[in-house]
Design a protein around this motif. Structure first.
Motif, PDB file in Angstrom:
ATOM      1  N   LEU A  59       0.933  -1.311   0.068  1.00  0.00           N
ATOM      2  CA  LEU A  59       0.151   0.021   0.031  1.00  0.00           C
ATOM      3  C   LEU A  59       0.720   1.339   0.112  1.00  0.00           C
ATOM      4  O   LEU A  59       1.798   1.285   0.613  1.00  0.00           O
ATOM      5  CB  LEU A  59      -1.061   0.059   1.354  1.00  0.00           C
ATOM      6  CG  LEU A  59      -2.059  -1.154   1.341  1.00  0.00           C
ATOM      7  CD1 LEU A  59      -2.648  -0.918   2.724  1.00  0.00           C
ATOM      8  CD2 LEU A  59      -2.809  -1.071   0.039  1.00  0.00           C
ATOM      9  N   PRO A  60       0.597   2.154  -0.928  1.00  0.00           N
ATOM     10  CA  PRO A  60       1.807   3.451  -1.106  1.00  0.00           C
ATOM     11  C   PRO A  60       1.505   4.030   0.217  1.00  0.00           C
ATOM     12  O   PRO A  60       0.570   4.505   1.005  1.00  0.00           O
ATOM     13  CB  PRO A  60       1.024   4.207  -2.087  1.00  0.00           C
ATOM     14  CG  PRO A  60       0.303   3.125  -2.896  1.00  0.00           C
ATOM     15  CD  PRO A  60      -0.433   1.993  -2.240  1.00  0.00           C
ATOM     16  N   GLY A  61       2.916   4.590   0.675  1.00  0.00           N
ATOM     17  CA  GLY A  61       2.963   5.171   1.906  1.00  0.00           C
ATOM     18  C   GLY A  61       2.716   4.406   3.310  1.00  0.00           C
ATOM     19  O   GLY A  61       2.731   5.130   4.294  1.00  0.00           O
ATOM     20  N   MET A  96      -9.166   3.795   1.371  1.00  0.00           N
ATOM     21  CA  MET A  96      -8.375   4.206   2.645  1.00  0.00           C
ATOM     22  C   MET A  96      -9.287   5.581   3.141  1.00  0.00           C
ATOM     23  O   MET A  96      -9.689   6.538   2.257  1.00  0.00           O
ATOM     24  CB  MET A  96      -7.122   4.498   2.603  1.00  0.00           C
ATOM     25  CG  MET A  96      -6.356   3.064   2.260  1.00  0.00           C
ATOM     26  SD  MET A  96      -4.743   3.317   1.979  1.00  0.00           S
ATOM     27  CE  MET A  96      -4.226   3.608   3.613  1.00  0.00           C
ATOM     28  N   GLY A  97      -9.508   5.836   4.330  1.00  0.00           N
ATOM     29  CA  GLY A  97     -10.033   7.059   4.831  1.00  0.00           C
ATOM     30  C   GLY A  97     -11.689   7.197   4.434  1.00  0.00           C
ATOM     31  O   GLY A  97     -12.056   8.264   4.485  1.00  0.00           O
ATOM     32  N   GLY A  98     -12.458   5.913   4.207  1.00  0.00           N
ATOM     33  CA  GLY A  98     -13.673   6.120   3.806  1.00  0.00           C
ATOM     34  C   GLY A  98     -14.894   5.862   4.826  1.00  0.00           C
ATOM     35  O   GLY A  98     -15.934   6.163   4.413  1.00  0.00           O
ATOM     36  N   GLY A 102     -12.242  -0.326   5.670  1.00  0.00           N
ATOM     37  CA  GLY A 102     -11.244  -1.159   4.829  1.00  0.00           C
ATOM     38  C   GLY A 102     -10.128  -1.686   5.500  1.00  0.00           C
ATOM     39  O   GLY A 102      -9.866  -2.838   5.395  1.00  0.00           O
ATOM     40  N   GLY A 103      -9.409  -0.927   6.382  1.00  0.00           N
ATOM     41  CA  GLY A 103      -8.252  -1.349   6.892  1.00  0.00           C
ATOM     42  C   GLY A 103      -8.693  -2.340   8.335  1.00  0.00           C
ATOM     43  O   GLY A 103      -7.993  -3.492   8.428  1.00  0.00           O
ATOM     44  N   CYS A 173     -11.827  12.567  -1.111  1.00  0.00           N
ATOM     45  CA  CYS A 173     -10.884  13.177  -0.131  1.00  0.00           C
ATOM     46  C   CYS A 173     -10.816  11.756   1.055  1.00  0.00           C
ATOM     47  O   CYS A 173     -11.527  10.854   0.951  1.00  0.00           O
ATOM     48  CB  CYS A 173     -11.754  14.213   0.520  1.00  0.00           C
ATOM     49  SG  CYS A 173     -13.144  13.839   1.383  1.00  0.00           S
ATOM     50  N   HIS A 174      -9.760  12.202   1.608  1.00  0.00           N
ATOM     51  CA  HIS A 174      -9.410  11.263   2.933  1.00  0.00           C
ATOM     52  C   HIS A 174      -9.653  11.548   4.382  1.00  0.00           C
ATOM     53  O   HIS A 174      -9.138  12.924   4.465  1.00  0.00           O
ATOM     54  CB  HIS A 174      -7.898  10.769   2.501  1.00  0.00           C
ATOM     55  CG  HIS A 174      -7.453   9.639   3.885  1.00  0.00           C
ATOM     56  ND1 HIS A 174      -7.226  10.218   5.036  1.00  0.00           N
ATOM     57  CD2 HIS A 174      -7.182   8.456   3.567  1.00  0.00           C
ATOM     58  CE1 HIS A 174      -6.849   9.008   5.626  1.00  0.00           C
ATOM     59  NE2 HIS A 174      -6.716   8.183   4.721  1.00  0.00           N
TER      60      HIS A 174
END
Length: 292
Positions: A59-61, A96-98, A102-103, A173-174
């Motif tokens: 996952l990026p970052g 992510m951040g939704g 997810g995580g 947006c996150h």
């Protein structure tokens, strides 16, 4: 070696009340979870005699030490009497951040799948207790049953809810959950209520006003969706949702989705796709079948 595909479903918070802040900094909540027949997929390849744990694509970052999938696998791996590893391939569909889990869902699926494939032998309660250290929403995904949650989200009471169709809209947006709960403007004084009173009352999300103020994209998405049906934000955002009695109505609205917004339609279910997959795997093993 064995390989199996395991779902990591989305969730919705049908309501979310913030009742207060605890001395340890966490918040007392009351919320109602339902699962969606939509989510990520983890493809798991077991490695016997090896402690190797890999996740692809990365996952990026998000380094491995912060990735909930790797952290969950390492937690369970530490309980094993003999070395076992896994190669995990993630098909990512949940943003992510939704606010749709997810995580947390990925972490729960990792625990449930590897417990089964590694023959770790932990029961659901033990896995759920491990999950609390990874995130407040992980236990509900581990248990796989629609639930009313209290405390920081770890006190779960199973419920049976109408299985409607949901249109979920994700603005561009996150939203960082930690930032929302640290914000001094977050309402923290909704009185605690009994479940029956909550189910009969008006459903709301105490985080919604603050998130709309901090993220105009969420306010715009919610404003658009409210033109078609009663709508709310889930979790700490950014996703917003509306319930429909049948799939066709939900898809009619999805077809009108403006540019700049993403969305999907999925059925809400009381038993999660992960719980159903676990049952199928166990039935297949009992029958001498291979499920992949």
């Amino acid at each position: 070696m064995s390989a199996t595909a395991w779902p990591a479903p989305a969730k919705l918070n049908l309501f979310l009340h913030v009742n207060g802040r605890r001395p340890d900094g966490y918040h007392e909540l009351q919320t109602l979870f339902i699962f969606l027949e939509h989510g990520d997929t983890l493809h798991v390849e077991v490695l016997d005699g090896s402690l190797e744990l890999t996740l692809s694509p990365a996952l990026p970052g998000v380094p491995d030490e912060e990735n909930l999938i790797i952290r969950a696998a390492r937690m369970l791996q530490a309980r094993l009497p003999s070395p076992k590893g896994a190669r995990i391939t993630l098909t990512k569909r949940l943003p992510m951040g939704g606010g749709i889990g997810g995580g947390s869902s990925d972490a729960a699926t990792t625990l449930v799948a590897l417990n089964e494939l590694w023959h770790a032998g932990l029961d659901t309660e033990a896995l759920a207790a491990m999950g609390v250290a990874l995130g407040a929403d992980v236990p509900v995904f581990v248990r796989g049953v629609a639930a009313f949650a209290e405390g920081v989200g770890e006190k779960l009471q199973p419920v049976t809810l109408p299985e409607r169709w949901y249109l979920v809209v994700k603005p561009d947006c996150h939203v960082a959950t930690a930032a929302i709960f640290k914000d001094p403007d977050l309402p923290r004084n909704t009185p605690k209520m009994g479940l029956q009173d909550l189910l009969a009352g008006e459903w709301k999300n105490d985080c919604e006003g603050l998130v709309k103020k901090r993220h105009p994209e969420v306010a715009n998405a919610l404003g658009w969706l409210l033109e078609y049906a009663p709508s709310r934000m889930t979790g700490t955002g950014a996703c917003v949702f509306a319930a429909f009695e049948d799939e066709s109505l939900a898809r009619e609205v999805l077809a009108k989705l403006p540019d700049g917004l993403a969305g999907f339609v999925a059925k809400g279910v009381n038993i999660s796709p992960l719980a159903n997959t676990l049952q199928q795997v166990r039935e297949g093993v009992a029958a001498g079948l291979t499920i992949g």
